[in-house]
Design a protein around this motif. Structure first.
Motif, PDB file in Angstrom:
ATOM      1  N   ILE A  93      -2.482  -6.660  24.397  1.00 36.19           N
ATOM      2  CA  ILE A  93      -2.301  -6.632  22.937  1.00 36.19           C
ATOM      3  C   ILE A  93      -3.889  -6.822  22.174  1.00 36.19           C
ATOM      4  CG2 ILE A  93      -1.502  -8.897  22.419  1.00 36.19           C
ATOM      5  CD1 ILE A  93      -0.466  -5.301  20.773  1.00 36.19           C
ATOM      6  N   VAL A  94      -4.491  -7.731  22.606  1.00 32.48           N
ATOM      7  CA  VAL A  94      -5.849  -7.833  22.067  1.00 32.48           C
ATOM      8  C   VAL A  94      -6.714  -6.639  22.363  1.00 32.48           C
ATOM      9  CG1 VAL A  94      -7.943  -9.148  22.327  1.00 32.48           C
ATOM     10  CG2 VAL A  94      -5.849 -10.461  22.325  1.00 32.48           C
ATOM     11  N   ILE A  95      -6.523  -6.200  23.420  1.00 35.11           N
ATOM     12  CA  ILE A  95      -7.402  -4.843  23.754  1.00 35.11           C
ATOM     13  C   ILE A  95      -6.955  -3.657  23.131  1.00 35.11           C
ATOM     14  CG2 ILE A  95      -7.815  -3.070  25.475  1.00 35.11           C
ATOM     15  CD1 ILE A  95      -8.100  -5.442  27.372  1.00 35.11           C
ATOM     16  N   ARG A  96      -5.643  -3.564  22.826  1.00 32.08           N
ATOM     17  CA  ARG A  96      -5.179  -2.452  21.966  1.00 32.08           C
ATOM     18  C   ARG A  96      -5.334  -2.778  20.349  1.00 32.08           C
ATOM     19  NH1 ARG A  96       0.245  -2.950  24.303  1.00 32.08           N
ATOM     20  NH2 ARG A  96       1.092  -3.232  22.209  1.00 32.08           N
ATOM     21  N   LEU A  97      -5.145  -3.899  20.070  1.00 29.98           N
ATOM     22  CA  LEU A  97      -5.671  -4.167  18.525  1.00 29.98           C
ATOM     23  C   LEU A  97      -7.531  -3.815  18.384  1.00 29.98           C
ATOM     24  CD1 LEU A  97      -4.025  -7.580  18.056  1.00 29.98           C
ATOM     25  CD2 LEU A  97      -3.616  -5.224  16.968  1.00 29.98           C
ATOM     26  N   ALA A  98      -8.079  -4.236  19.358  1.00 32.97           N
ATOM     27  CA  ALA A  98      -9.440  -3.790  19.311  1.00 32.97           C
ATOM     28  C   ALA A  98      -9.866  -2.481  19.149  1.00 32.97           C
ATOM     29  CB  ALA A  98     -10.185  -4.343  20.413  1.00 32.97           C
ATOM     30  N   GLU A  99      -9.125  -1.599  20.042  1.00 31.64           N
ATOM     31  CA  GLU A  99      -9.288  -0.131  20.284  1.00 31.64           C
ATOM     32  C   GLU A  99      -8.689   0.606  19.047  1.00 31.64           C
ATOM     33  OE1 GLU A  99      -6.842   0.933  23.761  1.00 31.64           O
ATOM     34  OE2 GLU A  99      -8.527   0.578  25.011  1.00 31.64           O
ATOM     35  N   SER A 100      -7.745  -0.054  18.268  1.00 28.69           N
ATOM     36  CA  SER A 100      -6.966   0.413  17.135  1.00 28.69           C
ATOM     37  C   SER A 100      -8.100   0.316  16.149  1.00 28.69           C
ATOM     38  CB  SER A 100      -5.701  -0.112  16.873  1.00 28.69           C
ATOM     39  OG  SER A 100      -5.004   0.167  17.982  1.00 28.69           O
ATOM     40  N   LEU A 101      -8.976  -0.656  16.015  1.00 28.23           N
ATOM     41  CA  LEU A 101      -9.948  -1.271  14.994  1.00 28.23           C
ATOM     42  C   LEU A 101     -11.264  -0.218  14.894  1.00 28.23           C
ATOM     43  CD1 LEU A 101      -9.327  -4.905  14.672  1.00 28.23           C
ATOM     44  CD2 LEU A 101      -8.755  -3.185  12.772  1.00 28.23           C
ATOM     45  N   GLY A 102     -11.225   0.593  16.055  1.00 28.00           N
ATOM     46  CA  GLY A 102     -12.366   1.242  16.600  1.00 28.00           C
ATOM     47  C   GLY A 102     -13.495   0.568  16.590  1.00 28.00           C
ATOM     48  N   LEU A 103     -13.498  -0.769  17.466  1.00 29.44           N
ATOM     49  CA  LEU A 103     -14.529  -1.637  17.795  1.00 29.44           C
ATOM     50  C   LEU A 103     -15.311  -1.173  19.009  1.00 29.44           C
ATOM     51  CD1 LEU A 103     -13.062  -5.304  17.421  1.00 29.44           C
ATOM     52  CD2 LEU A 103     -13.969  -3.620  15.607  1.00 29.44           C
ATOM     53  N   THR A 104     -16.795  -1.299  18.875  1.00 35.41           N
ATOM     54  CA  THR A 104     -17.318  -0.867  20.165  1.00 35.41           C
ATOM     55  C   THR A 104     -17.141  -1.902  21.233  1.00 35.41           C
ATOM     56  OG1 THR A 104     -19.164  -2.560  19.552  1.00 35.41           O
ATOM     57  CG2 THR A 104     -19.442  -0.525  18.651  1.00 35.41           C
ATOM     58  N   LEU A 105     -17.455  -1.373  22.450  1.00 32.04           N
ATOM     59  CA  LEU A 105     -17.101  -2.349  23.609  1.00 32.04           C
ATOM     60  C   LEU A 105     -17.797  -3.667  23.640  1.00 32.04           C
ATOM     61  CD1 LEU A 105     -17.867   0.085  26.466  1.00 32.04           C
ATOM     62  CD2 LEU A 105     -15.876  -0.023  25.143  1.00 32.04           C
ATOM     63  N   ARG A 106     -18.820  -3.826  23.028  1.00 33.64           N
ATOM     64  CA  ARG A 106     -19.464  -5.234  22.690  1.00 33.64           C
ATOM     65  C   ARG A 106     -18.593  -5.813  21.881  1.00 33.64           C
ATOM     66  NH1 ARG A 106     -24.220  -7.127  23.720  1.00 33.64           N
ATOM     67  NH2 ARG A 106     -25.145  -5.257  24.479  1.00 33.64           N
ATOM     68  N   GLU A 107     -17.900  -5.361  20.826  1.00 34.01           N
ATOM     69  CA  GLU A 107     -17.256  -5.982  19.833  1.00 34.01           C
ATOM     70  C   GLU A 107     -15.833  -6.259  20.533  1.00 34.01           C
ATOM     71  OE1 GLU A 107     -19.474  -3.972  16.222  1.00 34.01           O
ATOM     72  OE2 GLU A 107     -17.491  -3.110  16.906  1.00 34.01           O
ATOM     73  N   ARG A 108     -15.194  -5.553  21.281  1.00 34.92           N
ATOM     74  CA  ARG A 108     -14.133  -5.743  21.916  1.00 34.92           C
ATOM     75  C   ARG A 108     -14.168  -6.717  22.971  1.00 34.92           C
ATOM     76  NH1 ARG A 108     -12.278   0.704  23.704  1.00 34.92           N
ATOM     77  NH2 ARG A 108     -12.810   1.477  21.728  1.00 34.92           N
ATOM     78  N   ASN A 109     -15.456  -7.067  23.546  1.00 36.14           N
ATOM     79  CA  ASN A 109     -15.381  -8.236  24.691  1.00 36.14           C
ATOM     80  C   ASN A 109     -15.440  -9.452  23.667  1.00 36.14           C
ATOM     81  OD1 ASN A 109     -15.740  -6.830  27.094  1.00 36.14           O
ATOM     82  ND2 ASN A 109     -17.917  -6.766  27.030  1.00 36.14           N
ATOM     83  N   SER A 110     -16.061  -9.356  22.537  1.00 33.11           N
ATOM     84  CA  SER A 110     -16.273 -10.759  21.728  1.00 33.11           C
ATOM     85  C   SER A 110     -14.743 -10.973  21.196  1.00 33.11           C
ATOM     86  CB  SER A 110     -17.131 -10.444  20.705  1.00 33.11           C
ATOM     87  OG  SER A 110     -18.539  -9.930  20.806  1.00 33.11           O
ATOM     88  N   LEU A 111     -14.109 -10.125  20.801  1.00 31.01           N
ATOM     89  CA  LEU A 111     -12.547 -10.297  20.353  1.00 31.01           C
ATOM     90  C   LEU A 111     -11.751 -11.043  21.574  1.00 31.01           C
ATOM     91  CD1 LEU A 111     -11.353  -9.962  17.730  1.00 31.01           C
ATOM     92  CD2 LEU A 111     -10.174  -8.040  18.694  1.00 31.01           C
ATOM     93  N   LEU A 112     -11.900 -10.384  22.724  1.00 30.08           N
ATOM     94  CA  LEU A 112     -11.328 -11.141  23.791  1.00 30.08           C
ATOM     95  C   LEU A 112     -11.750 -12.359  23.998  1.00 30.08           C
ATOM     96  CD1 LEU A 112     -11.419  -7.999  26.334  1.00 30.08           C
ATOM     97  CD2 LEU A 112      -9.611  -9.238  25.706  1.00 30.08           C
ATOM     98  N   LEU A 113     -13.177 -12.683  23.885  1.00 31.01           N
ATOM     99  CA  LEU A 113     -13.529 -14.236  24.129  1.00 31.01           C
ATOM    100  C   LEU A 113     -13.056 -15.014  23.049  1.00 31.01           C
ATOM    101  CD1 LEU A 113     -17.372 -13.586  25.062  1.00 31.01           C
ATOM    102  CD2 LEU A 113     -15.736 -14.522  26.485  1.00 31.01           C
TER     103      LEU A 113
END
Length: 269
Positions: free
Chosen positions: A58-78
């Motif tokens: 769900i973290v990955i889905r939320l990051a994708e839904s917000l249009g985050l870059t791959l770097r920003e998605r990694n940061s959100l996962l961390l």
């Protein structure tokens, strides 16, 4: 004697704060985000208040839904306590060899017109031989590695002194950079945008427009070039390094420009 007690306030966990920050920055409501991510508004609310701990998916889905870059998605996962999902390989890594070869092929195939590959803040990664028309007469200090193509484009000791329509063309570059700095907050982007803005005079729309784009009008030894630019990125990249690269290709906007660039290429042999 009256004893007053203050209710303790629990600080939301890092992921909850980051999710709220990104949702606010993207101006997306909880309901809209939930709809995009395939969950409920109630669940998003619970996450942002720290009442629910989201799973990795769900973290990955939320990051994708917000249009985050791959770097920003990694940061959100961390921030959520998970390992990054996307690798960040050095450009010279074996895994990226096919990419490097493809980029070299594209750059060569674009000749006799100039084309460059740059990083997220304008760092020059590669260029074809026609790049010399952009560096002509530039201060050697601007061409010393690491070269920043955005700075080179607008600096008065770079291309700036040769750009006839520096006001309109330069403003386009600065506004694009500022928009990126707002969408993906990065102090370095903001700082670069403000530096470049100092090189650009006030802009007023005029006859320079082709009706659909602002051409780059650039003086060179053979005359004035009129160039259109296109940007290409790896939309399906799953490596941070690759996702942050973009190819900027210049195309002639008239026959005279095409002929000048063909003649320069013939001289280079």
């Amino acid at each position: 004697m009256t004893i007053s007690t203050a209710a303790s306030v629990t600080e939301p966990p890092p992921f909850a704060r980051e999710l709220l920050r990104w949702r606010t920055a993207r101006r997306v409501s909880q309901l809209e985000l939930a709809s995009r991510a395939g969950t409920t508004q109630r669940y998003v609310s619970f996450i942002e208040r720290g009442r629910s701990v989201p799973g990795r998916e769900i973290v990955i889905r939320l990051a994708e839904s917000l249009g985050l870059t791959l770097r920003e998605r990694n940061s959100l996962l961390l921030a959520a306590g998970y390992a990054p999902a996307f690798a960040e390989s050095p450009l010279d890594a074996v895994a990226l060899k096919p990419v490097r070869e493809a980029l070299d092929s594209i750059l060569e195939g674009h000749l006799p017109y100039p084309a460059v590959v740059a990083g997220p803040r304008g760092e020059l990664v590669a260029a074809n031989e026609a790049f010399d028309v952009l560096t002509e007469g530039a201060d050697p200090a601007l061409l010393a590695p690491p070269v920043n193509v955005l700075r080179l484009a607008l600096h008065p000791r770079g291309m700036g002194a040769r750009v006839v329509n520096l006001d309109a063309w330069g403003q386009h570059i600065v506004e694009n950079l500022r928009a990126r700095a707002v969408r993906s907050p990065d102090p370095r982007l903001g700082s670069l945008a403000e530096e470049l803005a100092d090189y650009v005079p006030a802009s007023e729309p005029g006859a320079d427009y082709l009706g659909f784009a602002v051409p780059l009008r650039l003086r060179c030894a053979e005359g004035e070039l009129r160039l259109l630019t296109t940007l290409t990125s790896f939309a399906t990249a799953v490596d941070v390094t690759l996702a942050e690269l973009h190819l900027e290709a210049f195309l002639p906007a008239d026959r005279e420009t095409a002929e000048i660039l063909r003649t320069r290429a013939a001289r280079r042999g």
